[in-house]
Enzyme design. Structure first.
Site, PDB file in Angstrom:
ATOM      1  N   VAL A 154       4.135  -0.607   9.134  1.00  0.00           N
ATOM      2  CA  VAL A 154       4.419   0.576   8.321  1.00  0.00           C
ATOM      3  C   VAL A 154       4.274   0.252   6.837  1.00  0.00           C
ATOM      4  CG1 VAL A 154       6.172   2.294   7.703  1.00  0.00           C
ATOM      5  CG2 VAL A 154       5.954   1.547  10.082  1.00  0.00           C
ATOM      6  N   CYS A 155       4.698  -0.931   6.443  1.00  0.00           N
ATOM      7  CA  CYS A 155       4.751  -1.307   5.020  1.00  0.00           C
ATOM      8  C   CYS A 155       3.430  -1.119   4.269  1.00  0.00           C
ATOM      9  CB  CYS A 155       5.266  -2.724   4.864  1.00  0.00           C
ATOM     10  SG  CYS A 155       6.957  -2.945   5.477  1.00  0.00           S
TER      11      CYS A 155
END
Length: 191
Positions: free
Chosen positions: A55-56
């Site tokens: 996700v980052c």
């Protein structure tokens, strides 16, 4: 967790520079960023849990794509995690989404800033997805936090910055260029 009206903590962290300068290798790619860097500007400081995750990079890349728009509003963007500057550099080199990232990646390896802000996940010991808008005087004007598994919307951070910079009353879903609320006009309509 520190919130609106609190002073953003003082810090001094090593960072991978944004842009091509950040890809020059150890010694060339690194700089120190402190709470006094970019004095007099608005600051967007966002945290992510870990480098080399899923996700980052979607969030980091999205903040990077808006860096010019933030700059147009006299704001700088700092991304922070508790990984080291060497890990940040390696991640940038090997991830197509963030290789050309125009914003610095700060290394809070001692967890001092994350701890001072109160944003460390109690179980994982890494930063939650916290975002702060800090005014030129160093006061937090907006704070938001997501859990480890849910990405945020950097466009919303830009919208909130626009609203804060009006120093006016902005209604729900207000966007730059739209009318702000004028209490005297609303009161006169009701009368």
């Amino acid at each position: 967790m520190l919130t609106v009206g609190d002073k953003f903590p003082a810090f001094a962290l090593t960072a991978v520079k944004g842009g091509k300068e950040g890809l020059g290798g150890p010694g060339v790619s690194f700089t120190e960023i402190t709470s006094d860097t970019d004095a007099g500007k608005w600051k967007i400081v966002f945290f992510w849990p870990k480098d080399f995750t899923f996700v980052c990079p979607t969030e980091i890349a999205a903040f990077g794509k808006l860096a010019g728009e933030f700059a147009d509003r006299d704001a700088v963007v700092y991304g922070v995690s508790t990984d080291s500057e060497f890990v940040h550099l390696n991640w940038r080199v090997h991830n197509d989404d963030i290789r050309d990232l125009p914003i610095p990646m700060l290394a809070d390896i001692k967890r001092e800033l994350s701890s001072a802000l109160g944003i460390l996940d109690k179980a994982a010991g890494v930063p939650l997805r916290a975002t702060f808008i800090v005014d030129p005087d160093g006061t937090i004007q907006w704070a938001s936090v997501n859990g480890l598994n849910v990405g945020r919307n950097p466009q919303e951070v830009l919208r909130v910055l626009d609203a804060l910079q009006t120093d006016e009353l902005c209604p729900c879903n207000w966007e730059k260029g739209k009318d702000v609320l004028k209490p005297e006009e609303l009161f006169n309509k009701a009368a």
